[in-house]
Design a protein around this motif. Structure first.
Motif, PDB file in Angstrom:
ATOM      1  N   ILE A  53      32.769  42.423  27.012  1.00 29.72           N
ATOM      2  CA  ILE A  53      33.605  42.481  28.220  1.00 29.72           C
ATOM      3  C   ILE A  53      34.818  41.708  27.811  1.00 29.72           C
ATOM      4  CG2 ILE A  53      34.196  41.932  30.510  1.00 29.72           C
ATOM      5  CD1 ILE A  53      31.212  42.016  31.117  1.00 29.72           C
ATOM      6  N   ALA A  54      35.950  42.500  27.616  1.00 28.25           N
ATOM      7  CA  ALA A  54      36.959  41.879  26.752  1.00 28.25           C
ATOM      8  C   ALA A  54      38.334  42.253  27.573  1.00 28.25           C
ATOM      9  CB  ALA A  54      37.391  42.320  25.526  1.00 28.25           C
ATOM     10  N   CYS A  55      39.512  41.434  27.136  1.00 30.24           N
ATOM     11  CA  CYS A  55      40.672  41.554  27.870  1.00 30.24           C
ATOM     12  C   CYS A  55      41.501  43.047  27.525  1.00 30.24           C
ATOM     13  CB  CYS A  55      41.590  40.292  27.714  1.00 30.24           C
ATOM     14  SG  CYS A  55      43.074  40.161  28.704  1.00 30.24           S
ATOM     15  N   VAL A  58      44.300  41.708  21.005  1.00 28.46           N
ATOM     16  CA  VAL A  58      42.673  41.434  20.922  1.00 28.46           C
ATOM     17  C   VAL A  58      41.920  42.454  20.875  1.00 28.46           C
ATOM     18  CG1 VAL A  58      40.767  40.078  21.943  1.00 28.46           C
ATOM     19  CG2 VAL A  58      42.801  39.143  21.995  1.00 28.46           C
ATOM     20  N   ASN A  59      41.494  42.831  19.668  1.00 30.56           N
ATOM     21  CA  ASN A  59      40.686  43.977  19.354  1.00 30.56           C
ATOM     22  C   ASN A  59      39.060  43.621  18.853  1.00 30.56           C
ATOM     23  OD1 ASN A  59      39.432  46.456  18.704  1.00 30.56           O
ATOM     24  ND2 ASN A  59      41.212  47.009  17.277  1.00 30.56           N
ATOM     25  N   ILE A  90      41.953  42.924  33.042  1.00 29.94           N
ATOM     26  CA  ILE A  90      42.770  41.699  33.016  1.00 29.94           C
ATOM     27  C   ILE A  90      41.703  40.478  32.975  1.00 29.94           C
ATOM     28  CG2 ILE A  90      44.402  40.387  34.130  1.00 29.94           C
ATOM     29  CD1 ILE A  90      45.715  42.967  33.391  1.00 29.94           C
ATOM     30  N   ALA A  91      41.988  39.722  31.839  1.00 33.04           N
ATOM     31  CA  ALA A  91      41.289  38.479  31.582  1.00 33.04           C
ATOM     32  C   ALA A  91      39.806  38.579  31.440  1.00 33.04           C
ATOM     33  CB  ALA A  91      41.543  37.362  32.607  1.00 33.04           C
ATOM     34  N   SER A  92      39.285  39.769  31.176  1.00 31.53           N
ATOM     35  CA  SER A  92      37.727  39.886  30.966  1.00 31.53           C
ATOM     36  C   SER A  92      36.919  39.195  32.027  1.00 31.53           C
ATOM     37  CB  SER A  92      37.502  39.144  29.542  1.00 31.53           C
ATOM     38  OG  SER A  92      37.875  38.205  29.229  1.00 31.53           O
ATOM     39  N   MET A 126      44.960  48.244  26.457  1.00 31.74           N
ATOM     40  CA  MET A 126      43.732  48.790  26.810  1.00 31.74           C
ATOM     41  C   MET A 126      42.857  48.543  27.825  1.00 31.74           C
ATOM     42  SD  MET A 126      43.143  51.110  24.062  1.00 31.74           S
ATOM     43  CE  MET A 126      41.718  51.599  24.688  1.00 31.74           C
ATOM     44  N   HIS A 127      42.723  49.411  28.921  1.00 35.23           N
ATOM     45  CA  HIS A 127      41.943  49.494  29.898  1.00 35.23           C
ATOM     46  C   HIS A 127      40.621  50.165  29.850  1.00 35.23           C
ATOM     47  CE1 HIS A 127      39.921  48.539  33.894  1.00 35.23           C
ATOM     48  NE2 HIS A 127      40.395  49.767  34.416  1.00 35.23           N
TER      49      HIS A 127
END
Lengths: 215, 215, 215, 215
Positions: free
Chosen positions: A45-47, A52-53, A71-73, B67-68
C-alpha cells in the motif's frame, strides 16, 4: 464518452519498445501468469506520488507485488456500511482472495497529502475542511495522527513525524479488519510499516518497541 | 501496534541494491524532485494486479506518472458526501493540485475484480452480494457495465467486454467531476482509456467512435 | 527590417501537419506547459550540427530537455565581465532558474568546428587565427585540448581525440561556475559527458577514471 | 574532472531503442552524412526552452537544420573584438562555411528570458542588473526592444510584444554582419522571423510591412 482520446504517440512508441524487450524476454512467464493466475507474495500500500516507485525500490518482478496506491498510502478504519471502499476492497481481495503473506505500508518524505492534513489540522488550510474537498475528507483518516505529533515544536520534524504516523495509523486500522486479525493470529500474514526519504534514498521500517529505524 | 514486523531481509537486500544503483545514478534527480516537488505529466489509474505494471509498460521514470491503483482501475461517480473517497481524492489532487495533462485509465485481461463483478451480476457469486463484502460493493460501480454486455453469448467474450466496460465507465464517471469537466473544456486535460492483454502483451486504446482498437 | 521574408511554403505545410498531429495529440500537455511552466530534468549542451539531434537520440518529449546548441558544444570558462555570454547565460538559467538535475555535454564525430580548431592549432588554417574570425575565436576555448592530443601520431585518431577533449574541457569549465560547484556539492546536479559517432550511431560516455567508454 | 558521472540507465535504454529503430532505418543516410558532410538548407536560431522543438515543428530530418539554441533566440550585434561569441560563430559557420539558404529566427510565447528582460527594464528585477548576472547581461541585447514596447498599457500584451521584438532585433543584428549583408545582396540567403505560441500551437511569421502574421 465523447472526451476520450487515443494515446499520444510517444507512449505508443514506448509501449512498442516494452513489447519487443521486457515482454519478449518474459513471454513465458506472462503467459503462465495469465493462464494460472497471480500469486503475489505481498500486498504493498503506497502513495500515488510519482517520485516513489515501490516496484523499483524492491526490484519486484511481474506477479510479485499486489499494489494499491492512494493519497498518502492510507487505510481507513473497518466500516462495512455498503458504500464504495476502494482501499478496503483491495485489502480484502489481497488477504482473502489471493492469500498474500505480507502487507507493506510504505510512507514517504515530501508527501503532499500529509502536508495538506498537517495544514488543515493546524488551521491554515480551511479549504480542505470543506465537505466537498475529497482530499480533505480522505486526509481525515490521519487526524488522530496529528494529535500525536502536534506538540513537536520544529515544524519540519512535526511534518515528518506526521508522515510516519500515517503509516502507523494505517497499520492500526488494518488490524481492525476481522479477516486480517484472523490471518495475523494464525501466522499466515505479517504487517510491515516503511517510510522512505526521496531526497536521500533512505528507508526506515517500523519497529513497534522503538519506532522507525533505518533498515 | 503489536502486529508490525521488521522487513524481511530479502527485501532489505534488494533495497540496498537499488540504493547503490538506481538511486545513485539518479541521485541529483531524486534530490531535485524532493526539493522542487513533482510535476507529473499524467495520472494513471490502474489495477492493483501484480501482473500489470504501467510504469514498466510505458518506460516511465521517477516523477512522470502519478499512479492510483485500485481493484479493476475503477472510478466511482462524483459524490461529495463527506465520506472517505480514496479514488476521488487522488483524482482531485492530480487535476487541481498537480495539473496533470492526461488521465489514463488502464484495464487489463484476466482481471479478478471484473470476474467477480461478472459472477455477482450473473447470480453465481451470492457472497459478493452481501453488504459486508468490500469487493462486492466496490464492484457495484461496474454494474451498469454488466447490463451493456450481458447479451453476449460467448462467456469469454462477455468477460472481456466487461473488462473494457470498466474502463469506459470509469471514463464516464471521470467526466462527472466538475473540475475534470472544466479542465477538459479548457483543453488542459485529456482522458485516455486503455486495455492490456497480459498473455499476449497487447495494448488497445479506446476510440469513442469505434471502441477499443490496437494501438 | 527590409530583409525578412515570409516562410517558404514547404515549411508552412509541414508546420500545418505538425499542428494537426503532434500538437493535437499533446494539446493538453502543451497547454499545461504553457500555463504552469517548464520543469526539464536535464540541460543538454550539444553542437549545432544538423546531423546530431539529441532529442531524437534520447526519445525526449516536450518539456524534458533544456537544449543549448552551439558550435562544438563548448562551454567557455567562467568570466563574469559584463559582456554577452550566451552559453554562460543558458547554463545559469538552467541551474539557478530551472533547477535541472543533469547537464549533459554531447560531442560528436565529424565535427567541423573541432576540425577547424585542429587545423588552426596545427598551423594549416591561418584564416582562423584572425581576430575577426568568430569561429576561430570561439574555438580558442578548445586550444588547451589540442595540447593534450597533439602527440597522437595518427591524424584521424588525433582529430577524434580532440572531439572528445571538447567534451572534457567543457565539463572542466562547467565546474568553474560557482553555482554549478555548489549544486554539485549538494548533490542536486550531476554532469555527464557524451560523444556520438554519426556514421555508426555509437554512443560513449565519459568515465573520469577510464576515459570514454561505450554505453 | 572528478565530477562527471556515467549516463543514467534510462537514457542508455532510450538510446538503445533509437539505435535499433531510427538509426537502423536511416543507416545509409547517416553514413552518407558522416562521409560526405552536412549540407543543411537552413540555420534555425531558437530558444533553449524545453517546450519548443523546431525540428519537430517543421518535421525536419537529420541533416536539414543547422540549429543554434540560446536563451530567447537572440543574436547580438556584430562585434569582432576577439572574444568568445558563440552565436556569431554559429552564424558565421552556417553562412560562410555551410552556405545555408535561410536563417530562421524562432521566438515563442511564455519565454522566461524575455520575461526577465521585461522585468529588468521595468525595474522590478534588480538582481538581473548586476554585472555578474549572465542572464541579465545576455538580455541586454533586447533592451532596445523594451523601449519600443514600453508604452503598451496591457502587461500581457507588452510582454508578448517584447517576445516578438526579440525576433526583430535579432534579424536587425543579423543584417549587421558583413557576410550576411553580402549573401542577402547576392540573393543567396534569406532571413525569416517566426514566433510560436506554446499554448495554442500557433505560428506567426514576420512580414516587414505589416508585422507578425499567422502563417
Amino acid at each position: 464518452m465523447h472526451a476520450a482520446k487515443p494515446l499520444p504517440s510517444y507512449l505508443i512508441n514506448r509501449y512498442k519498445s516494452w513489447k519487443t524487450t521486457t515482454y519478449l524476454e518474459n513471454e513465458a512467464w506472462f503467459r503462465r501468469l495469465a493462464t494460472e493466475g497471480q500469486h503475489p507474495r505481498a500486498m504493498v500500500i503506497a502513495c500515488c506520488d510519482s517520485r516513489v516507485n515501490a516496484i523499483s525500490l524492491f526490484g519486484a518482478e511481474q506477479g510479485e507485488f499486489f499494489m494499491h496506491r492512494n493519497i498518502a498510502s492510507l487505510v481507513p478504519p473497518f466500516n462495512p456500511d455498503g458504500e464504495y471502499h476502494g482501499t478496503s476492497a483491495a485489502v480484502e481481495y489481497a488477504v482473502t482472495g489471493l492469500g498474500v503473506a505480507h502487507i507493506i505500508v510504505l510512507g514517504h518524505s515530501n508527501c503532499g497529502g500529509v502536508a495538506g492534513c498537517h495544514d488543515m489540522c493546524a488551521g491554515t488550510a480551511p479549504q480542505l475542511e470543506e465537505k466537498t474537498s475529497f482530499v480533505g475528507r480522505w486526509m481525515d483518516i490521519l487526524r488522530p495522527g496529528y494529535d500525536r505529533v502536534k506538540d513537536i515544536d520544529d515544524e519540519a520534524s512535526r511534518r515528518r513525524a506526521l508522515e510516519k504516523e500515517a503509516v502507523v495509523i494505517s497499520l492500526e486500522n488494518l488490524t481492525g479488519f476481522p479477516f486480517i486479525a484472523e490471518a495475523l493470529d494464525s501466522g499466515l500474514l505479517s504487517l510491515h510499516g516503511l517510510w522512505t526519504d526521496i531526497e536521500e534514498g533512505g528507508l526506515e521500517h517500523y519497529v513497534p518497541e522503538t519506532g522507525f529505524q533505518p533498515v
